[in-house]
Motif scaffolding. Structure first.
Motif, PDB file in Angstrom:
ATOM      1  N   TYR A 135       0.855  -1.189   0.000  1.00  0.00           N
ATOM      2  CA  TYR A 135       0.000   0.000   0.000  1.00  0.00           C
ATOM      3  C   TYR A 135       0.890   1.237   0.000  1.00  0.00           C
ATOM      4  O   TYR A 135       1.808   1.348   0.801  1.00  0.00           O
ATOM      5  CB  TYR A 135      -0.912  -0.020   1.243  1.00  0.00           C
ATOM      6  N   ARG A 136       0.605   2.157  -0.933  1.00  0.00           N
ATOM      7  CA  ARG A 136       1.342   3.426  -0.970  1.00  0.00           C
ATOM      8  C   ARG A 136       0.648   4.380  -0.005  1.00  0.00           C
ATOM      9  O   ARG A 136      -0.418   4.901  -0.331  1.00  0.00           O
ATOM     10  CB  ARG A 136       1.277   4.049  -2.366  1.00  0.00           C
ATOM     11  N   THR A 137       1.241   4.591   1.154  1.00  0.00           N
ATOM     12  CA  THR A 137       0.556   5.369   2.194  1.00  0.00           C
ATOM     13  C   THR A 137       0.429   6.840   1.820  1.00  0.00           C
ATOM     14  O   THR A 137      -0.432   7.531   2.349  1.00  0.00           O
ATOM     15  CB  THR A 137       1.323   5.296   3.529  1.00  0.00           C
ATOM     16  N   GLY A 138       1.347   7.332   0.941  1.00  0.00           N
ATOM     17  CA  GLY A 138       1.349   8.763   0.629  1.00  0.00           C
ATOM     18  C   GLY A 138       2.119   9.564   1.672  1.00  0.00           C
ATOM     19  O   GLY A 138       2.282  10.771   1.530  1.00  0.00           O
ATOM     20  N   ASP A 139       2.595   8.902   2.721  1.00  0.00           N
ATOM     21  CA  ASP A 139       3.343   9.615   3.755  1.00  0.00           C
ATOM     22  C   ASP A 139       4.830   9.601   3.439  1.00  0.00           C
ATOM     23  O   ASP A 139       5.359   8.625   2.903  1.00  0.00           O
ATOM     24  CB  ASP A 139       3.104   8.967   5.127  1.00  0.00           C
ATOM     25  N   VAL A 140       5.489  10.696   3.790  1.00  0.00           N
ATOM     26  CA  VAL A 140       6.932  10.809   3.615  1.00  0.00           C
ATOM     27  C   VAL A 140       7.557  10.662   5.004  1.00  0.00           C
ATOM     28  O   VAL A 140       7.203  11.406   5.919  1.00  0.00           O
ATOM     29  CB  VAL A 140       7.288  12.167   2.975  1.00  0.00           C
ATOM     30  N   VAL A 141       8.401   9.681   5.145  1.00  0.00           N
ATOM     31  CA  VAL A 141       8.935   9.355   6.476  1.00  0.00           C
ATOM     32  C   VAL A 141      10.438   9.087   6.448  1.00  0.00           C
ATOM     33  O   VAL A 141      11.020   8.855   5.391  1.00  0.00           O
ATOM     34  CB  VAL A 141       8.242   8.090   7.076  1.00  0.00           C
ATOM     35  N   ARG A 143       4.048  14.572   3.410  1.00  0.00           N
ATOM     36  CA  ARG A 143       3.320  13.607   2.594  1.00  0.00           C
ATOM     37  C   ARG A 143       3.436  13.958   1.131  1.00  0.00           C
ATOM     38  O   ARG A 143       3.737  15.099   0.768  1.00  0.00           O
ATOM     39  CB  ARG A 143       1.862  13.553   3.009  1.00  0.00           C
ATOM     40  N   ALA A 144       3.184  12.961   0.312  1.00  0.00           N
ATOM     41  CA  ALA A 144       3.307  13.134  -1.124  1.00  0.00           C
ATOM     42  C   ALA A 144       1.983  13.563  -1.728  1.00  0.00           C
ATOM     43  O   ALA A 144       1.947  14.233  -2.754  1.00  0.00           O
ATOM     44  CB  ALA A 144       3.747  11.823  -1.753  1.00  0.00           C
ATOM     45  N   THR A 145       0.893  13.199  -1.084  1.00  0.00           N
ATOM     46  CA  THR A 145      -0.418  13.498  -1.665  1.00  0.00           C
ATOM     47  C   THR A 145      -0.922  14.854  -1.167  1.00  0.00           C
ATOM     48  O   THR A 145      -0.545  15.305  -0.098  1.00  0.00           O
ATOM     49  CB  THR A 145      -1.435  12.420  -1.270  1.00  0.00           C
ATOM     50  N   ASP A 146      -1.782  15.458  -1.966  1.00  0.00           N
ATOM     51  CA  ASP A 146      -2.295  16.773  -1.598  1.00  0.00           C
ATOM     52  C   ASP A 146      -3.576  16.669  -0.810  1.00  0.00           C
ATOM     53  O   ASP A 146      -4.664  16.740  -1.356  1.00  0.00           O
ATOM     54  CB  ASP A 146      -2.544  17.605  -2.852  1.00  0.00           C
ATOM     55  N   HIS A 147      -3.462  16.461   0.485  1.00  0.00           N
ATOM     56  CA  HIS A 147      -4.654  16.630   1.287  1.00  0.00           C
ATOM     57  C   HIS A 147      -4.351  17.575   2.441  1.00  0.00           C
ATOM     58  O   HIS A 147      -3.201  17.856   2.740  1.00  0.00           O
ATOM     59  CB  HIS A 147      -5.277  15.305   1.743  1.00  0.00           C
ATOM     60  N   ILE A 148      -5.406  18.057   3.027  1.00  0.00           N
ATOM     61  CA  ILE A 148      -5.255  18.954   4.163  1.00  0.00           C
ATOM     62  C   ILE A 148      -5.571  18.109   5.387  1.00  0.00           C
ATOM     63  O   ILE A 148      -6.628  17.490   5.466  1.00  0.00           O
ATOM     64  CB  ILE A 148      -6.224  20.160   4.057  1.00  0.00           C
TER      65      ILE A 148
END
Ligand code: J2J
Length: 548
Positions: free
Chosen positions: A419-425, A438-443
């Motif tokens: 699963y690609r979490t979209g989180d940058v860690v 994170r890589a994805t654009d959410h607020i």
């Protein structure tokens, strides 16, 4: 593809075998443990909480009786095992009699939040192909029968509407359900089948539905109980919305009920509502999002309520910075535990006996030795510890696919099921994760995730809006807030309060309405056509922050 039966588990056979042999999946069901508690410690308090201002206290026998009545009532309506039921309830004890009643009947709840409105509820109903909708008559001043009527008009195939507590109007009353033992299934559900559909934070577009099986979910909260020290003597408070994955399963109310402990529902996460209940019921653990934890730390300093029963305060859902962690520890005289989890599966905890530095500086490590965690670069190549990259994961309680969503499945999972979490860690040498972004654009608005794309789509429907780009900006209280950049149509001069009101009236959750609106003539003078939305968002965010 292997996802032919969206209500069956989708782990490949070799993984199923591996997880069973290792004892993670034990073939337990969501109903078996409750039935056992009702028999073994019938008189122990299971659930305490308010329904329409009246305090209820159910022991395990009473709770189980209500679960069986609920199950029979749903089946008596003509619902059949496997049918999906959208459940929208607040922090009331009936949240649990409804969902466990659905489990008992072999029905599949789809969890909506009280803040959702017709746009979201209609979307969940379609995606899940739901047959029924269950809601409170009213909660926090909103009458859900209004929403139910809109839903009935928009989704004529949704056959049943059940209203909990209060006047059901033209709909079925949950309170009038009667026990029909003969209607109840003799056998519990298949432990490998999907028990419910949880909703995703919605990183791109509308929320996706997350199918969790009995086996995988039970493993996640059984193991969480051990990490968080939940025993039959524990008193766990649900202060965040009960339908959220965090207070449901990390270890959450489900973990507490699995242990045979007591669950106390706070009608709101405010210190004013929660502190008296903590003192009265001797609550010893609960989870909060960072802004609330900071608020609680402040309020605890000069409260008259006795909070000395608190043993562990868990904080998660959004990044708790080290400074904030220190303030929480200073304000609430109990153990802090950081929790970095996701409704799709993977949950990380700092351990109760970790050194303080680890608890302050990291977001914990995975629950399970079988959680596979990869930190990868832009090309998907694994990185060494200490390097920052995208978090991918796979394991015994992380989904392999969303429900009924081929597009999202192609984007969100690798070929080999990560699963690609979209989180940058960043991962420390001892396997702890530090969330960097994170890589994805959410607020991430105080733990509520809102997809930028979803708000943009809403705004584009406004007659005066030519184009819209939504970004997250740092907010002292919420962690992040949303800012919409809007290019009005030629000759139009929209006003921001009108746009906000228009959006609320369209029937979307209030937390999705932009916190701030900035009107601009254009997004950029150079090469707009060649710029991706993502780059545009980054640029607009930077421009706004520069001005401050
Ligand atoms: C930074 N970001 C975090 C943290 C979640 C337990 C706890 C939380 C959730 C949850 C959950 C974070 N620091 N400590 O389901 O069981 C962000 C990440 C993550 C996303 C998932 C649980 N804890 N996040 O918050 O599905 O971006 O689950 O991918 O709502 O929240 O959001 P959600």
């Amino acid at each position: 593809r292997q996802y032919q039966h969206p209500l069956q588990q989708v782990w490949p056979d070799d993984f199923v075998q591996r997880y069973r042999e290792a004892g993670y999946w034990r073939g337990e069901t969501m109903t078996a443990f409750l039935r056992e508690h009702a028999a073994q410690h019938a008189g122990h308090t299971a659930i305490v909480g308010y329904t329409q201002g009246v305090l209820q206290r159910w022991n395990y026998a009473e709770f189980w009786r209500r679960v069986e009545t609920a199950a029979a009532g749903f089946l008596a309506l003509g619902l059949a095992p496997g049918d999906r039921v959208v459940v929208q309830l607040g922090n009331v004890p009936e949240f649990y009699s409804v969902v466990f009643g659905l489990f008992r009947a072999g029905l599949v709840p789809v969890y909506a939040l009280p803040a959702h409105r017709i746009t979201e509820i209609a979307h969940f109903a379609s995606k899940a192909e739901a047959s029924a909708y269950v809601a409170l008559q009213q909660y926090e001043g909103f009458d859900y029968r209004t929403l139910a009527r809109e839903l009935k008009a928009a989704r004529p195939t949704l056959e049943h509407i059940v209203i909990v507590a209060g006047d059901a109007g033209e709909f079925t009353s949950f309170d009038a359900f009667e026990p029909h033992p003969a209607l109840l299934p003799v056998q519990d559900a298949d432990p490998q089948s999907v028990a419910f559909l949880q909703i995703s934070g919605g990183s791109t577009g509308l929320s996706k539905l997350i199918p969790r099986t009995h086996d995988d979910y039970i493993y996640s909260f059984r193991a969480s109980n051990e990490i968080c020290g939940i025993t039959p003597a524990s008193v766990y408070m649900v202060a965040l919305p009960a339908a959220h994955n965090f207070p449901m399963s990390s270890p959450g109310a489900f973990g507490a009920l699995y242990a045979g402990a007591t669950v106390v529902l706070s009608p709101s996460p405010s210190p004013e509502a929660a502190f008296p209940l903590i003192a009265q019921e001797k609550v010893d653990s609960l989870g909060l999002v960072p802004p609330l934890a900071l608020l609680w730390a402040q309020a605890a300093a000069n409260t008259g309520h006795d909070l000395s029963s608190l043993r562990v305060l868990q904080v998660g859902g959004a990044k708790l910075t080290p400074e904030a962690a220190r303030r929480v520890i200073g304000g609430l005289k109990c153990q802090l535990q950081q929790v970095f989890g996701m409704a799709e599966g993977l949950v990380n905890y700092t351990r109760l006996d970790d050194p303080e530095e680890t608890i302050i500086e990291t977001q914990g490590r995975p629950i399970s030795p079988a959680d596979e965690v990869l930190v990868v670069d832009d090309h998907g190549h694994p990185l060494d510890s200490g390097k920052t990259g995208y978090l991918l994961t796979r394991g015994p309680y992380t989904i392999r696919a969303y429900h009924n969503d081929d597009g999202a499945n192609t984007r969100s999972f690798t070929e080999d099921g990560f699963y690609r979490t979209g989180d940058v860690v960043t991962r420390t040498p001892d396997g702890y994760l530090v969330v960097q972004g994170r890589a994805t654009d959410h607020i991430n608005r105080a733990g509520e995730k809102v997809s930028a794309e979803e708000i943009e789509d809403q705004l584009l429907a406004h007659p005066q809006v030519f184009d819209a780009t939504v970004v997250s900006i740092p907010d002292e209280y919420l962690g992040e807030r949303s800012c919409a950049f809007i290019i009005p149509k030629a000759g139009e001069t929209p006003r921001s309060p009108d746009i906000k009101r228009w959006m609320r009236e369209r029937g979307v959750a209030a937390f999705k309405v932009p916190d701030q609106i900035v009107f601009v003539d254009s997004f950029d003078t150079t090469a707009v056509g060649k710029t991706s939305r993502k780059e545009l968002r980054t640029r607009l965010r930077a421009q706004l922050l520069d001005q401050d």
